[in-house]
Write a protein that holds these residues in place. Structure first.
Motif, PDB file in Angstrom:
ATOM      1  N   UNK A  27       0.816  -1.222   0.000  1.00 23.91           N
ATOM      2  CA  UNK A  27       0.000   0.000   0.000  1.00 23.91           C
ATOM      3  C   UNK A  27       0.850   1.273   0.000  1.00 23.91           C
ATOM      4  N   UNK A  28       2.136   1.124  -0.232  1.00 16.97           N
ATOM      5  CA  UNK A  28       3.034   2.276  -0.350  1.00 16.97           C
ATOM      6  C   UNK A  28       3.557   2.326  -1.780  1.00 16.97           C
ATOM      7  N   UNK A  73      -0.643   9.728 -10.429  1.00 19.78           N
ATOM      8  CA  UNK A  73      -0.489   8.336 -10.828  1.00 19.78           C
ATOM      9  C   UNK A  73       0.554   7.770  -9.888  1.00 19.78           C
ATOM     10  N   UNK A  74       0.215   6.679  -9.209  1.00 20.78           N
ATOM     11  CA  UNK A  74       1.089   6.087  -8.196  1.00 20.78           C
ATOM     12  C   UNK A  74       1.469   4.672  -8.611  1.00 20.78           C
ATOM     13  N   UNK A  75       2.785   4.419  -8.652  1.00 20.20           N
ATOM     14  CA  UNK A  75       3.241   3.040  -8.864  1.00 20.20           C
ATOM     15  C   UNK A  75       3.512   2.446  -7.487  1.00 20.20           C
ATOM     16  N   UNK A  76       2.645   1.522  -7.089  1.00 18.45           N
ATOM     17  CA  UNK A  76       2.781   0.913  -5.765  1.00 18.45           C
ATOM     18  C   UNK A  76       4.013   0.010  -5.730  1.00 18.45           C
ATOM     19  N   UNK A  77       4.596  -0.130  -4.576  1.00 19.46           N
ATOM     20  CA  UNK A  77       5.781  -0.991  -4.430  1.00 19.46           C
ATOM     21  C   UNK A  77       5.400  -2.423  -4.791  1.00 19.46           C
ATOM     22  N   UNK A  78       6.107  -2.974  -5.751  1.00 19.86           N
ATOM     23  CA  UNK A  78       5.801  -4.308  -6.250  1.00 19.86           C
ATOM     24  C   UNK A  78       5.048  -4.285  -7.569  1.00 19.86           C
ATOM     25  N   UNK A 108       7.109  14.559  -8.655  1.00 19.20           N
ATOM     26  CA  UNK A 108       7.257  13.214  -9.189  1.00 19.20           C
ATOM     27  C   UNK A 108       8.375  12.528  -8.415  1.00 19.20           C
ATOM     28  N   UNK A 109       8.129  11.311  -8.001  1.00 20.81           N
ATOM     29  CA  UNK A 109       9.097  10.601  -7.161  1.00 20.81           C
ATOM     30  C   UNK A 109       8.735  10.637  -5.687  1.00 20.81           C
ATOM     31  N   UNK A 110       7.726  11.449  -5.346  1.00 27.20           N
ATOM     32  CA  UNK A 110       7.294  11.525  -3.937  1.00 27.20           C
ATOM     33  C   UNK A 110       6.821  10.140  -3.464  1.00 27.20           C
ATOM     34  N   UNK A 111       7.200   9.815  -2.230  1.00 18.52           N
ATOM     35  CA  UNK A 111       6.744   8.549  -1.636  1.00 18.52           C
ATOM     36  C   UNK A 111       5.399   8.768  -0.949  1.00 18.52           C
ATOM     37  N   UNK A 169       1.347  11.666   1.740  1.00 21.06           N
ATOM     38  CA  UNK A 169       2.814  11.563   1.725  1.00 21.06           C
ATOM     39  C   UNK A 169       3.278  10.614   2.835  1.00 21.06           C
ATOM     40  N   UNK A 170       4.378   9.911   2.556  1.00 24.56           N
ATOM     41  CA  UNK A 170       4.830   8.860   3.478  1.00 24.56           C
ATOM     42  C   UNK A 170       6.342   8.744   3.354  1.00 24.56           C
ATOM     43  N   UNK A 171       7.059   8.915   4.475  1.00 24.67           N
ATOM     44  CA  UNK A 171       8.522   8.870   4.351  1.00 24.67           C
ATOM     45  C   UNK A 171       9.125   7.636   5.020  1.00 24.67           C
ATOM     46  N   UNK A 172       8.284   6.628   5.317  1.00 24.39           N
ATOM     47  CA  UNK A 172       8.800   5.404   5.929  1.00 24.39           C
ATOM     48  C   UNK A 172       9.298   4.416   4.893  1.00 24.39           C
TER      49      UNK A 172
END
Lengths: 313, 347
Positions: free
Chosen positions: A68-69, A95-100, A119-122, A143-146
């Motif tokens: 979900x990140x 547009x978000x590319x989820x991890x995985x 662009x590139x923001x987590x 936004x999420x910086x973990x």
């Protein structure tokens, strides 16, 4: 130019859609806070998942959980949210590319302002409080910086799968019927039926729509028709329409107003339904405040001869 | 497949913010008469009629049937309709003429965007499961594409403003926006008002004819040397928004790369989309792009693509172009693309 009419026109429809196996799993997953993608034969993971590979058209069924990140791949700052959009405060479309995942999902990002987005923001999913199995179960991203979240390896099989969605839509219009129909409706307000004559074939159209469909030319000369007319054909209605305050059975007929080149339609009353007939002479009945005749009733004249209306059937 | 087919006449309305004093057929009919007058043809002479429009603009089902009144559809005619831009109606008419079933075709398209809120209306063409429930409007989706181009270093806001200014510096008398138009504030960042097309109403019509019939009807027919249309994945997150492989493939199949064109009419409703299309179509600065002003000067939805082909053809009719490209798009972020290559006889 006389007054051109305008009126609000609201089109609403609750589209009820069934889901295939992949969309069902994805939307059920959202309800359970699980994000699923689908694996292609060349080992890409598509999120949101689709049933057929957009490149090869191969059937895809291999569901795989993703995190979900994720990372913003492009964005646009929306300072004036519109009705139906995920947030009612200014937000970024992302547009978000989820991890995985190898592809990106469209959604909203809650951020304090455009300077906080790039662009590139987590980012990570913010889940909706109440989830039903719809894309809106993701309330938005934030936004999420973990560290990247670790997906749980879900198989995509759930108890009580969501099998359909209802997608409500509403569009608001200001309808304007144009010159010819405005003139017709305005005349009706004075309890007059006004048609338009084709300059080429001389036929009188009522209601006029501004064009002669035979000649393909504009109609322009206004001609008052009626008020009396002849029933050219009819049917007996035995099914009560929703919200219609008319007892069944009733008669719906085509009525050729005197001087008109074609018949218009209306309800025929003031006579037992089983006594309505072709050739019956009728006149409009207006009710107080109405903008069109409520129905047509017999005038008491002798029936019209068939040859006088045979061309108008 | 060896039949030669040409655009022999083109007409369009003056495009306006609103046309609420006219119904669709009242707006359309003068254009139909104009295009027929150009060739001397009457409705009864036309072998096939095809139109493009959308019920969602009017908010009514089967709205195109009312517009048919303007054609003169009695006695019965051979007719078809696409719920698409009229450029795709032209494609259907072209295939009909190729089969030999007809020698002439009337193609028309119209759009009244003024009755509804176009940004909201266009959300209903999106994927109904994953996208439409979020109501991302047409400007928002174009803005995502613009930002992707900026991030990729393919354009920047000053260049987009230059495209907007050049497009509206047109002498096209039909255009809705002409001359200096302020770039304005952000609508959805990075797109400003000037980067977006005007919302308006309008209609257009062309007549196609085959072989010698075309030569009889037009002094310099605009021969369709090739025409093709392609589509790419509907999911925006699958596509590379900085490129348009469907446009490139359509252009290749239409023969656009066999020889250079001198003029290109591109259907790029948003400034950033012109950047994508120029690259996909390999257009350099020697090509005159959108002398008509393009969709940034007038964007009657469902007619704007047909108008691009009509404008390209008219340059050939007038002897201002020998080989021109007409492009039409549909859907968000250049999802579907059609390319036509037109040529005039050697002079």
């Amino acid at each position: 130019m006389p007054e051109v009419l305008k009126a609000p026109l609201v089109v609403e429809f609750p589209f009820t859609r069934s889901l295939g196996p992949v969309q069902s799993a994805f939307l059920t997953g959202l309800r359970e806070r699980v994000v699923l993608g689908v694996r292609t034969t060349d080992d890409r993971t598509l999120v949101p998942p689709v049933e057929y590979d957009p490149v090869t058209a191969e059937e895809l069924r291999d569901l795989v959980e993703v995190a979900p990140t994720g990372t913003v791949t492009t964005w646009a700052w929306n300072h004036e949210p519109r009705r139906g959009q995920p947030l009612d405060t200014p937000f970024a479309w992302v547009l978000v590319r989820l991890d995985g995942a190898d592809t990106a999902l469209l959604h909203a990002l809650d951020a304090p302002g455009p300077d906080a987005v790039h662009t590139g923001l987590r980012v990570r999913v913010r889940w909706a409080q109440e989830r039903t199995g719809a894309i809106t179960d993701i309330a938005c991203f934030e936004p999420y910086d973990g560290d990247p979240a670790q997906p749980g390896g879900h198989s995509g099989r759930f108890e009580d799968m969501v099998t359909g969605i209802v997608a409500p839509a509403r569009l608001d219009y200001t309808y304007s019927p144009g010159r010819a129909q405005s003139a017709y409706i305005n005349a009706l307000a004075d309890r007059r039926n006004v048609g338009e004559r084709c300059p080429s074939c001389r036929k009188v159209y009522v209601p006029p729509r501004g064009a002669c469909p035979t000649c393909g030319v504009a109609t322009s000369e206004q001609v008052e028709v009626g008020p009396h007319g002849t029933v050219t054909t009819f049917c007996i209605v035995n099914i009560k329409a929703k919200n219609l305050d008319i007892e069944v059975p009733y008669v719906y007929g085509h009525i050729a107003l005197d001087g008109a080149g074609l018949a218009l339609h209306g309800r025929i009353a003031g006579i037992p339904y089983d006594q309505v007939r072709m050739g019956l002479r009728v006149e409009p009945v207006w009710t107080e405040g109405a903008r069109f005749p409520d129905h047509y009733r017999p005038t008491g004249e002798p029936d019209a001869d068939y040859d006088t209306y045979r061309e108008l059937l | 497949m060896t039949r030669e087919i040409a655009v022999v006449a083109f007409a369009q309305t003056d495009h306006q913010r609103t046309s609420d004093d006219r119904s669709e057929v009242e707006m359309l009919m003068p254009v139909l008469h104009e295009v027929l007058d150009r060739t001397g043809l009457k409705t009864a002479d036309i072998g096939f009629t095809c139109s493009g429009s959308s019920d969602y603009l009017a908010g009514r089902a089967f709205s195109f049937t009312l517009a048919l009144d303007g054609v003169g559809a009695w006695p019965p005619i051979s007719e078809s309709h696409v719920e698409m831009d009229g450029a795709w109606a032209l494609y259907e008419a072209w295939t009909k003429l190729l089969t030999g079933d007809a020698d002439t075709a009337l193609v028309y398209a119209y759009g009244k965007s003024s009755p509804g809120s176009l940004r909201d209306v266009l959300t209903r063409q999106l994927d109904p499961y994953y996208v439409a429930p979020l109501w991302p409007d047409s400007i928002a989706l174009a803005a995502l594409q613009a930002q992707a181009l900026i991030d990729a270093g393919e354009t920047d806001e000053p260049e987009l403003a230059t495209i907007a200014a050049r497009s509206r510096a047109t002498d096209n008398p039909h255009a809705q926006l002409r001359g200096p138009v302020p770039q304005g504030d952000y609508r959805v960042r990075p797109l400003r008002t000037g980067d977006c097309p005007p919302i308006g109403d309008g209609a257009a019509a062309v007549i196609l004819a085959a072989g010698d019939r075309a030569r009889d009807l037009c002094a310099r027919p605009a021969w369709i040397r090739g025409i093709d249309h392609r589509i790419e994945a509907h999911s925006l997150g699958v596509r590379d928004l900085t490129d348009s492989p469907s446009t490139r493939l359509a252009a290749e199949k239409a023969g656009a790369f066999e020889r250079p064109v001198d003029t290109a009419e591109l259907h790029a409703p948003f400034t950033a989309q012109e950047v994508v299309l120029r690259k996909a179509l390999r257009l350099d600065d020697s090509v005159r792009v959108n002398p008509s002003g393009g969709a940034l000067a007038a964007n009657p939805v469902m007619a704007a693509g047909l108008i691009r082909i009509g404008e390209a053809a008219d340059r050939i009719h007038l002897g201002e172009s020998d080989r021109a490209l007409g492009h039409a798009t549909s859907g968000p972020c250049l999802q579907q693309n059609l390319v036509a290559v037109l040529e005039g006889d050697p002079r």
